[in-house]
Structures are given as C-alpha cells and as structure tokens.
Design an enzyme around this catalytic site. Structure first.
Site, PDB file in Angstrom:
ATOM      1  N   ASP A   1       0.847  -1.197   0.000  1.00 44.44           N
ATOM      2  CA  ASP A   1       0.000   0.000   0.000  1.00 44.44           C
ATOM      3  C   ASP A   1       0.883   1.248   0.000  1.00 44.44           C
ATOM      4  O   ASP A   1       2.048   1.203   0.401  1.00 44.44           O
ATOM      5  CB  ASP A   1      -0.885   0.028   1.251  1.00 44.44           C
ATOM      6  CG  ASP A   1      -1.853  -1.143   1.273  1.00 44.44           C
ATOM      7  OD1 ASP A   1      -2.123  -1.715   0.207  1.00 44.44           O
ATOM      8  OD2 ASP A   1      -2.333  -1.474   2.374  1.00 44.44           O
TER       9      ASP A   1
HETATM   10  N1  URA Z   1      -1.250  -5.934   3.777  1.00 46.80           N
HETATM   11  C1  URA Z   1      -1.738  -4.675   3.780  1.00 46.80           C
HETATM   12  O1  URA Z   1      -2.788  -4.406   4.345  1.00 46.80           O
HETATM   13  N2  URA Z   1      -1.045  -3.726   3.152  1.00 46.80           N
HETATM   14  C2  URA Z   1       0.155  -3.953   2.543  1.00 46.80           C
HETATM   15  O2  URA Z   1       0.756  -3.026   2.005  1.00 46.80           O
HETATM   16  C3  URA Z   1       0.644  -5.263   2.561  1.00 46.80           C
HETATM   17  C4  URA Z   1      -0.067  -6.245   3.184  1.00 46.80           C
END
Ligand code: URA
Length: 236
Positions: free
Chosen positions: A105
C-alpha cells in the site's frame, strides 16, 4: 550459448528503446568483438565482447532490485500524477519493463523487489509456492493470545474471503510480527480489522529467507544477483 538480436541486447542492457538502439547502432555507436557492427538485426551471442557508446556490456538477462519502499510512493511501474517505486530506481539500474513484485500500500514501507523477470515474480507472489512475507505491524490497541489463535486458524475477512493460516507473534502490547504467504488486497489491515484493531504502521521486513538489510534507508535500493534472489525461495 544464447543468441539475441543485437538491437534487443543494446536496448535492454543499456535501458533505451528498441528504436533508439537501432538508430545508434546504424550510426556506429556499438561494437562487437572490437569492431563496429551496424547490422541491428544480427543474431549475436549475448556473452560476446560488446560495447555501446564506449561502455562495456556486462550482460544480465534480468535485473533484481531490492528497495526499502518509503511511505507515499505507489507500488506501480508508472503513474500520470504520482511518484512510483520505479521512478525511485537510480538511472544506472533502470530497465524498460521493470515492475514491483506484488503491491505494498502507499503508506506501507519496507521490502520490495523490482524486476523485469515475470516468471520470478509469479513464483514469489503465487500462494502455491508458499513464500512467506513477514511484516512488522503497529496497532491502535492491545494484542491478545486469542488473536494469535484466530490468525493461526485462518481469518475470514469481512466479505467472507477465507485467508490461509498466518503466524502472529506478539512483540509488545501493540506491535506484532505477522507472516502470510498470500497477498490479498489490504490483507494485513483487513485481518486486523476482523479482530477489532486498526493498523497505524506497516513495514515488510522480509520475503522468504531474504531480509531487508539494516543499513538500507527508505527510498534506497541495491541490486541483487541471481544467486542472492534465490534465497527468497528458501524456507525461513
Ligand atoms: N497488507 C496490507 O494491508 N497492506 C500492505 O501493504 C501489505 C499487506
């Protein structure tokens, strides 16, 4: 030994377009075994002595970059408006067709591989190969042993999707290490949502047995050899 078209070798290894490679080769900018070669379509042994603009070629079929992803940068190859992880790769390591292996993310930091090797990426991401990704998670509430049990049994997300068994290790009251071998959208955040906690900080520390080097600052990256990258497929 492997043969490839001369323009393809020059384009991929020196990070220019095929069209620019052809023009430059026609202009005599490339040599093969000490002699100028203007035939851009010639089939050439990739391990030959090749130069381009006076620079010697060290042929690599694929490139593997390990980045410590900073916050605020998109896990994508390109974007019209926002900075991407590929934009952060230094010029000398950049190649056409590079992409991040899996998505973190925008606000997640840490371990991210950027490569042009599609087969490797598939193996690293696909749950079938059970490559575990380890995250350090800072939460907005206290962790409990019940949560450890729930993760080990496999969390069912709010939309009914069942996650595989995950390892939850309590490091302190609100900090945990979580290991998962799949990559559903916002998976860690959604898994904690099910047990009533919000994620304040998320950092990926390792993939398989390969861990982010301690001294690698956010936004920095290093190139890994084909031998080093294989460690990902070793159990941790
Ligand atoms: N899980 C998430 O919620 N975000 C990420 O960036 C990676 C795994």
């Amino acid at each position: 030994m492997k043969q490839e078209r001369f323009d393809k070798i020059i384009a991929t290894q020196f990070n220019i377009s095929r069209k620019d490679a052809r023009i430059a080769i026609r202009r005599g900018k490339a040599t093969l075994d000490g002699k100028v070669l203007r035939d851009f379509g010639a089939l050439v042994n990739v391990e030959s002595d090749i130069t381009f603009n006076g620079q010697a070629l060290n042929y690599k079929k694929y490139i593997y970059i390990l980045m410590n992803k900073p916050k605020g940068v998109l896990s994508a190859s390109s974007d019209k408006n926002k900075q991407t992880v590929v934009d952060l790769v230094p010029e000398h390591l950049r190649r056409q067709g590079m992409f991040p292996v899996g998505r973190l993310d925008k606000d997640t930091t840490g371990f991210l591989i950027i490569t042009d090797d599609g087969e490797f990426a598939h193996k690293a991401i696909s749950p079938k190969y059970e490559v575990y990704k380890s995250y350090i998670v800072t939460l907005d509430g206290s962790l409990t042993d019940e949560m450890v049990k729930a993760f080990a049994e496999g969390i069912v997300l709010a939309d009914g999707t069942r996650c595989r068994k995950a390892e939850l290790e309590i490091i302190s009251d609100n900090i945990a290490r979580v290991k998962i071998c799949e990559g559903k959208y916002h998976q860690i955040k959604r898994m904690f949502g099910v047990v009533g906690l919000g994620v304040n900080e998320l950092k990926r520390e390792s993939v398989g047995a390969l861990t982010l080097p301690k001294g690698l600052e956010e936004g920095a990256c290093i190139e890994l050899s084909t031998e080093e990258i294989k460690v990902i497929f070793t159990d941790c």
